[in-house]
Motif scaffolding. Sequence first.
Motif, PDB file in Angstrom:
ATOM      1  N   GLU A 123       0.849  -1.182   0.000  1.00  0.00           N
ATOM      2  CA  GLU A 123       0.000   0.000   0.000  1.00  0.00           C
ATOM      3  C   GLU A 123       0.888   1.236   0.000  1.00  0.00           C
ATOM      4  OE1 GLU A 123      -2.902   0.097   3.098  1.00  0.00           O
ATOM      5  OE2 GLU A 123      -3.243  -2.053   2.963  1.00  0.00           O
ATOM      6  N   THR A 124       0.421   2.294  -0.630  1.00  0.00           N
ATOM      7  CA  THR A 124       1.157   3.549  -0.619  1.00  0.00           C
ATOM      8  C   THR A 124       0.803   4.298   0.655  1.00  0.00           C
ATOM      9  OG1 THR A 124       1.048   3.631  -3.013  1.00  0.00           O
ATOM     10  CG2 THR A 124       1.604   5.682  -1.875  1.00  0.00           C
ATOM     11  N   LEU A 125       1.799   4.584   1.458  1.00  0.00           N
ATOM     12  CA  LEU A 125       1.585   5.294   2.710  1.00  0.00           C
ATOM     13  C   LEU A 125       1.846   6.776   2.511  1.00  0.00           C
ATOM     14  CD1 LEU A 125       3.419   2.833   5.121  1.00  0.00           C
ATOM     15  CD2 LEU A 125       0.969   3.023   4.715  1.00  0.00           C
ATOM     16  N   PRO A 126       1.130   7.627   3.253  1.00  0.00           N
ATOM     17  CA  PRO A 126       1.413   9.053   3.141  1.00  0.00           C
ATOM     18  C   PRO A 126       2.828   9.338   3.656  1.00  0.00           C
ATOM     19  CG  PRO A 126      -0.170   8.616   4.907  1.00  0.00           C
ATOM     20  CD  PRO A 126       0.081   7.321   4.193  1.00  0.00           C
ATOM     21  N   ALA A 127       3.443  10.366   3.118  1.00  0.00           N
ATOM     22  CA  ALA A 127       4.806  10.716   3.532  1.00  0.00           C
ATOM     23  C   ALA A 127       4.807  11.115   5.003  1.00  0.00           C
ATOM     24  CB  ALA A 127       5.325  11.861   2.672  1.00  0.00           C
ATOM     25  N   ALA A 128       5.729  10.543   5.752  1.00  0.00           N
ATOM     26  CA  ALA A 128       5.850  10.858   7.169  1.00  0.00           C
ATOM     27  C   ALA A 128       6.683  12.123   7.330  1.00  0.00           C
ATOM     28  CB  ALA A 128       6.514   9.694   7.896  1.00  0.00           C
ATOM     29  N   PRO A 129       6.466  12.843   8.440  1.00  0.00           N
ATOM     30  CA  PRO A 129       7.297  14.014   8.676  1.00  0.00           C
ATOM     31  C   PRO A 129       8.748  13.586   8.872  1.00  0.00           C
ATOM     32  CG  PRO A 129       5.916  13.542  10.590  1.00  0.00           C
ATOM     33  CD  PRO A 129       5.510  12.597   9.497  1.00  0.00           C
ATOM     34  N   PRO A 130       9.692  14.496   8.626  1.00  0.00           N
ATOM     35  CA  PRO A 130      11.105  14.118   8.789  1.00  0.00           C
ATOM     36  C   PRO A 130      11.403  13.718  10.232  1.00  0.00           C
ATOM     37  CG  PRO A 130      10.863  16.488   8.418  1.00  0.00           C
ATOM     38  CD  PRO A 130       9.506  15.878   8.262  1.00  0.00           C
ATOM     39  N   ALA A 131      12.373  12.824  10.390  1.00  0.00           N
ATOM     40  CA  ALA A 131      12.764  12.359  11.721  1.00  0.00           C
ATOM     41  C   ALA A 131      13.414  13.499  12.498  1.00  0.00           C
ATOM     42  CB  ALA A 131      13.725  11.184  11.593  1.00  0.00           C
ATOM     43  N   ARG A 132      13.162  13.505  13.819  1.00  0.00           N
ATOM     44  CA  ARG A 132      13.742  14.528  14.697  1.00  0.00           C
ATOM     45  C   ARG A 132      15.083  14.046  15.248  1.00  0.00           C
ATOM     46  NH1 ARG A 132       9.595  14.616  19.199  1.00  0.00           N
ATOM     47  NH2 ARG A 132       9.292  12.505  18.459  1.00  0.00           N
ATOM     48  N   THR A 133      16.006  14.968  15.400  1.00  0.00           N
ATOM     49  CA  THR A 133      17.283  14.670  16.052  1.00  0.00           C
ATOM     50  C   THR A 133      17.369  15.512  17.312  1.00  0.00           C
ATOM     51  OG1 THR A 133      18.346  14.125  13.960  1.00  0.00           O
ATOM     52  CG2 THR A 133      19.795  14.698  15.782  1.00  0.00           C
ATOM     53  N   TRP A 134      17.785  14.896  18.411  1.00  0.00           N
ATOM     54  CA  TRP A 134      17.881  15.591  19.687  1.00  0.00           C
ATOM     55  C   TRP A 134      19.000  14.968  20.514  1.00  0.00           C
ATOM     56  CZ3 TRP A 134      16.563  12.356  23.848  1.00  0.00           C
ATOM     57  CH2 TRP A 134      15.865  11.205  23.510  1.00  0.00           C
ATOM     58  N   SER A 135      19.335  15.589  21.635  1.00  0.00           N
ATOM     59  CA  SER A 135      20.434  15.113  22.480  1.00  0.00           C
ATOM     60  C   SER A 135      19.950  14.885  23.910  1.00  0.00           C
ATOM     61  CB  SER A 135      21.578  16.128  22.508  1.00  0.00           C
ATOM     62  OG  SER A 135      22.092  16.318  21.216  1.00  0.00           O
ATOM     63  N   PHE A 136      20.647  13.978  24.593  1.00  0.00           N
ATOM     64  CA  PHE A 136      20.354  13.726  26.007  1.00  0.00           C
ATOM     65  C   PHE A 136      21.663  13.516  26.747  1.00  0.00           C
ATOM     66  CE2 PHE A 136      20.720   9.506  24.240  1.00  0.00           C
ATOM     67  CZ  PHE A 136      21.271   8.733  25.247  1.00  0.00           C
ATOM     68  N   LEU A 137      21.617  13.704  28.062  1.00  0.00           N
ATOM     69  CA  LEU A 137      22.784  13.499  28.903  1.00  0.00           C
ATOM     70  C   LEU A 137      22.780  12.055  29.390  1.00  0.00           C
ATOM     71  CD1 LEU A 137      25.239  14.910  30.128  1.00  0.00           C
ATOM     72  CD2 LEU A 137      23.829  15.476  32.107  1.00  0.00           C
ATOM     73  N   ASP A 138      23.794  11.294  28.989  1.00  0.00           N
ATOM     74  CA  ASP A 138      23.929   9.883  29.352  1.00  0.00           C
ATOM     75  C   ASP A 138      24.264   9.797  30.840  1.00  0.00           C
ATOM     76  OD1 ASP A 138      24.938   7.278  29.844  1.00  0.00           O
ATOM     77  OD2 ASP A 138      25.585   7.087  27.757  1.00  0.00           O
ATOM     78  N   ARG A 139      23.364   9.233  31.613  1.00  0.00           N
ATOM     79  CA  ARG A 139      23.525   9.127  33.054  1.00  0.00           C
ATOM     80  C   ARG A 139      24.719   8.256  33.438  1.00  0.00           C
ATOM     81  NH1 ARG A 139      18.369   7.948  36.630  1.00  0.00           N
ATOM     82  NH2 ARG A 139      18.973   9.473  38.180  1.00  0.00           N
ATOM     83  N   THR A 140      25.070   7.286  32.595  1.00  0.00           N
ATOM     84  CA  THR A 140      26.159   6.360  32.924  1.00  0.00           C
ATOM     85  C   THR A 140      27.533   6.955  32.649  1.00  0.00           C
ATOM     86  OG1 THR A 140      26.001   5.306  30.751  1.00  0.00           O
ATOM     87  CG2 THR A 140      24.746   4.309  32.549  1.00  0.00           C
ATOM     88  N   THR A 141      27.658   7.842  31.651  1.00  0.00           N
ATOM     89  CA  THR A 141      28.973   8.389  31.294  1.00  0.00           C
ATOM     90  C   THR A 141      29.084   9.887  31.524  1.00  0.00           C
ATOM     91  OG1 THR A 141      28.354   8.874  28.999  1.00  0.00           O
ATOM     92  CG2 THR A 141      29.236   6.661  29.476  1.00  0.00           C
ATOM     93  N   GLY A 142      27.955  10.568  31.638  1.00  0.00           N
ATOM     94  CA  GLY A 142      27.967  12.024  31.767  1.00  0.00           C
ATOM     95  C   GLY A 142      28.147  12.730  30.425  1.00  0.00           C
ATOM     96  N   ASN A 143      28.227  11.985  29.327  1.00  0.00           N
ATOM     97  CA  ASN A 143      28.416  12.571  27.994  1.00  0.00           C
ATOM     98  C   ASN A 143      27.072  12.906  27.346  1.00  0.00           C
ATOM     99  OD1 ASN A 143      31.209  12.195  28.169  1.00  0.00           O
ATOM    100  ND2 ASN A 143      31.066  10.144  27.282  1.00  0.00           N
ATOM    101  N   LEU A 144      27.119  13.911  26.488  1.00  0.00           N
ATOM    102  CA  LEU A 144      25.955  14.263  25.696  1.00  0.00           C
ATOM    103  C   LEU A 144      25.890  13.310  24.512  1.00  0.00           C
ATOM    104  CD1 LEU A 144      23.767  16.441  25.829  1.00  0.00           C
ATOM    105  CD2 LEU A 144      25.135  17.805  24.253  1.00  0.00           C
ATOM    106  N   ARG A 145      24.723  12.687  24.274  1.00  0.00           N
ATOM    107  CA  ARG A 145      24.558  11.734  23.172  1.00  0.00           C
ATOM    108  C   ARG A 145      23.454  12.221  22.252  1.00  0.00           C
ATOM    109  NH1 ARG A 145      25.465   5.757  25.073  1.00  0.00           N
ATOM    110  NH2 ARG A 145      25.496   5.464  22.823  1.00  0.00           N
ATOM    111  N   GLU A 146      23.634  11.993  20.975  1.00  0.00           N
ATOM    112  CA  GLU A 146      22.659  12.421  19.981  1.00  0.00           C
ATOM    113  C   GLU A 146      21.808  11.230  19.536  1.00  0.00           C
ATOM    114  OE1 GLU A 146      23.449  13.825  15.675  1.00  0.00           O
ATOM    115  OE2 GLU A 146      23.543  15.638  16.940  1.00  0.00           O
ATOM    116  N   VAL A 147      20.525  11.496  19.308  1.00  0.00           N
ATOM    117  CA  VAL A 147      19.585  10.480  18.867  1.00  0.00           C
ATOM    118  C   VAL A 147      18.781  11.034  17.700  1.00  0.00           C
ATOM    119  CG1 VAL A 147      17.577   9.086  19.503  1.00  0.00           C
ATOM    120  CG2 VAL A 147      19.290   9.605  21.212  1.00  0.00           C
ATOM    121  N   THR A 148      18.577  10.233  16.688  1.00  0.00           N
ATOM    122  CA  THR A 148      17.637  10.569  15.623  1.00  0.00           C
ATOM    123  C   THR A 148      16.452   9.635  15.780  1.00  0.00           C
ATOM    124  OG1 THR A 148      19.373  11.323  14.148  1.00  0.00           O
ATOM    125  CG2 THR A 148      17.264  10.731  13.137  1.00  0.00           C
ATOM    126  N   CYS A 149      15.282  10.243  15.948  1.00  0.00           N
ATOM    127  CA  CYS A 149      14.057   9.464  16.168  1.00  0.00           C
ATOM    128  C   CYS A 149      13.724   8.587  14.973  1.00  0.00           C
ATOM    129  CB  CYS A 149      12.870  10.402  16.403  1.00  0.00           C
ATOM    130  SG  CYS A 149      12.781  11.075  18.056  1.00  0.00           S
TER     131      CYS A 149
END
Length: 171
Positions: free
Chosen positions: A28-54
């Motif tokens: 089936e043809t699906l409607p185009a999804a919005p672009p994926a979001r990219t954001w950052s979080f503070l890794d509790r185990t290392t203290g480093n900032l990590r980037e995530v793309t949804c």
Amino acid sequence: MPAELPSTLRPEPKLAAVPVQPTATTRETLPAAPPARTWSFLDRTTGNLREVTCLQGCTADHKQDRETPIHPEDVWCATSSTDVYLPVSEGANRVEEFRVLGVFIRQEPFSRHLHERVPHAQVEIVDDHWMESLDPDGLATVILTLEAQLARFRDVHAQLVELREQGRVQL
């Protein structure tokens, strides 16, 4: 192949319930999804900032993930699901509405389980009873199983209508 061979020696017909990958003509043809979001979080185990793309189509807010140090394994993305409720009897005089047959796609980019790092389906059979981490073939198997059961529901419905018509009485 000769028709007179015993049935045990004839090849079995191809099973209809074996899932197949969709092709360009069956997909089936699906409607185009919005672009994926990219954001950052503070890794509790290392203290480093990590980037995530949804995951594309992710509807999770992630506000608390961005504002509070978290374990990477607690980061997940999910698409939306439509809730459907049906009345279910829980004893002689007790009926309760239960959420049934929900489905969405989930991805856990930092999971310890590699199969959860890629998009997978989650199916809620009934209120908090899940089939988790389904790959495309697993979800296809669930769909085929439910389609077969739905066909049985339709047969029973037709039989019920007929029996009611045959036995209709005036009260």
